[in-house]
Design a protein around this motif. Sequence first.
Motif, PDB file in Angstrom:
ATOM      1  N   PHE A 162      44.651 -10.855  85.223  1.00 16.29           N
ATOM      2  CA  PHE A 162      45.720 -11.704  84.704  1.00 16.29           C
ATOM      3  C   PHE A 162      47.054 -10.977  84.565  1.00 16.29           C
ATOM      4  O   PHE A 162      47.974 -11.482  83.947  1.00 16.29           O
ATOM      5  CB  PHE A 162      45.298 -12.295  83.355  1.00 16.29           C
ATOM      6  N   GLY A 163      47.166  -9.746  85.110  1.00 19.55           N
ATOM      7  CA  GLY A 163      48.419  -9.009  85.062  1.00 19.55           C
ATOM      8  C   GLY A 163      48.619  -8.180  83.816  1.00 19.55           C
ATOM      9  O   GLY A 163      49.678  -7.589  83.614  1.00 19.55           O
ATOM     10  N   SER A 164      47.622  -8.115  82.953  1.00 23.54           N
ATOM     11  CA  SER A 164      47.681  -7.256  81.773  1.00 23.54           C
ATOM     12  C   SER A 164      47.072  -5.902  82.129  1.00 23.54           C
ATOM     13  O   SER A 164      46.466  -5.731  83.185  1.00 23.54           O
ATOM     14  CB  SER A 164      46.897  -7.869  80.615  1.00 23.54           C
ATOM     15  N   TYR A 165      47.237  -4.958  81.217  1.00 18.60           N
ATOM     16  CA  TYR A 165      46.672  -3.627  81.391  1.00 18.60           C
ATOM     17  C   TYR A 165      45.931  -3.283  80.103  1.00 18.60           C
ATOM     18  O   TYR A 165      46.345  -3.679  79.016  1.00 18.60           O
ATOM     19  CB  TYR A 165      47.774  -2.594  81.634  1.00 18.60           C
ATOM     20  N   ASN A 166      44.855  -2.533  80.229  1.00 15.12           N
ATOM     21  CA  ASN A 166      44.178  -2.077  79.017  1.00 15.12           C
ATOM     22  C   ASN A 166      43.731  -0.643  79.191  1.00 15.12           C
ATOM     23  O   ASN A 166      43.723  -0.104  80.299  1.00 15.12           O
ATOM     24  CB  ASN A 166      43.013  -2.997  78.641  1.00 15.12           C
ATOM     25  N   GLY A 167      43.411  -0.023  78.079  1.00 14.68           N
ATOM     26  CA  GLY A 167      42.993   1.368  78.080  1.00 14.68           C
ATOM     27  C   GLY A 167      42.882   1.876  76.661  1.00 14.68           C
ATOM     28  O   GLY A 167      42.850   1.096  75.705  1.00 14.68           O
ATOM     29  N   THR A 168      42.858   3.190  76.546  1.00 15.91           N
ATOM     30  CA  THR A 168      42.757   3.838  75.237  1.00 15.91           C
ATOM     31  C   THR A 168      43.828   4.912  75.114  1.00 15.91           C
ATOM     32  O   THR A 168      43.931   5.784  75.983  1.00 15.91           O
ATOM     33  CB  THR A 168      41.363   4.475  75.048  1.00 15.91           C
ATOM     34  N   PHE A 169      44.609   4.836  74.044  1.00 14.48           N
ATOM     35  CA  PHE A 169      45.551   5.905  73.722  1.00 14.48           C
ATOM     36  C   PHE A 169      44.810   6.999  72.974  1.00 14.48           C
ATOM     37  O   PHE A 169      43.986   6.717  72.096  1.00 14.48           O
ATOM     38  CB  PHE A 169      46.687   5.410  72.806  1.00 14.48           C
ATOM     39  N   VAL A 170      45.108   8.254  73.306  1.00 14.57           N
ATOM     40  CA  VAL A 170      44.652   9.399  72.523  1.00 14.57           C
ATOM     41  C   VAL A 170      45.898   9.898  71.800  1.00 14.57           C
ATOM     42  O   VAL A 170      46.897  10.245  72.427  1.00 14.57           O
ATOM     43  CB  VAL A 170      44.054  10.505  73.408  1.00 14.57           C
ATOM     44  N   VAL A 185      45.778  -3.432  74.718  1.00 11.61           N
ATOM     45  CA  VAL A 185      45.929  -4.427  75.776  1.00 11.61           C
ATOM     46  C   VAL A 185      47.431  -4.677  75.883  1.00 11.61           C
ATOM     47  O   VAL A 185      48.069  -5.104  74.917  1.00 11.61           O
ATOM     48  CB  VAL A 185      45.177  -5.743  75.466  1.00 11.61           C
ATOM     49  N   PHE A 186      47.986  -4.367  77.038  1.00 14.51           N
ATOM     50  CA  PHE A 186      49.412  -4.494  77.284  1.00 14.51           C
ATOM     51  C   PHE A 186      49.641  -5.659  78.243  1.00 14.51           C
ATOM     52  O   PHE A 186      49.154  -5.639  79.376  1.00 14.51           O
ATOM     53  CB  PHE A 186      49.950  -3.189  77.876  1.00 14.51           C
TER      54      PHE A 186
END
Length: 165
Positions: free
Chosen positions: A85-93, A118-119
């Motif tokens: 859907f054009g979003s980005y996700n991940g984990t910040f350290v 989730v960006f």
Amino acid sequence: MLTIPKSVLLFVLARSVQSSPLVRVESRKATDPVKVTLNGNTYINKGLVGFGLIPSDFRDSEGDTLGGIGSGIDIKRGTWAQTAFGSYNGTFVVTPDRGYNVEGAIDYQSRQHEIDFVFSPYYGSSKLSFSDAQDTLVLTYRKTVLRYERNNGKTSGLDPTAVRA
């Protein structure tokens, strides 16, 4: 938080790459988006496209506030992904600079936090409400990992030159 006006930031960017043969800053009209070409790739500055926050009174799993994270933040390897859907996700350290110091210096044990995100970039031109803008970067605290030195001793932020047995 330090806020730098766009004109200053763009001036610094333009001045820092002005003499580089690898970077070309394109001329433009005042209404055109800011573009820069680096090694054949063109990047377009779309302005602020996401906003999120962590409440100032949020407590980590150790009971300490989650402050001072602006200068030590990275994306955990292997977590960055684009959704369908054009979003980005991940984990910040996130590594905080130090503990709080409102009551004088404290001996704050070094730690790192993991915060899932989730960006969902917003490229529209309509103004968003604060709540809607905050939904463009959703942050979810996952955990805190305390750091230890040899012999399982707690790390010290108060006296880093102390000799420990």
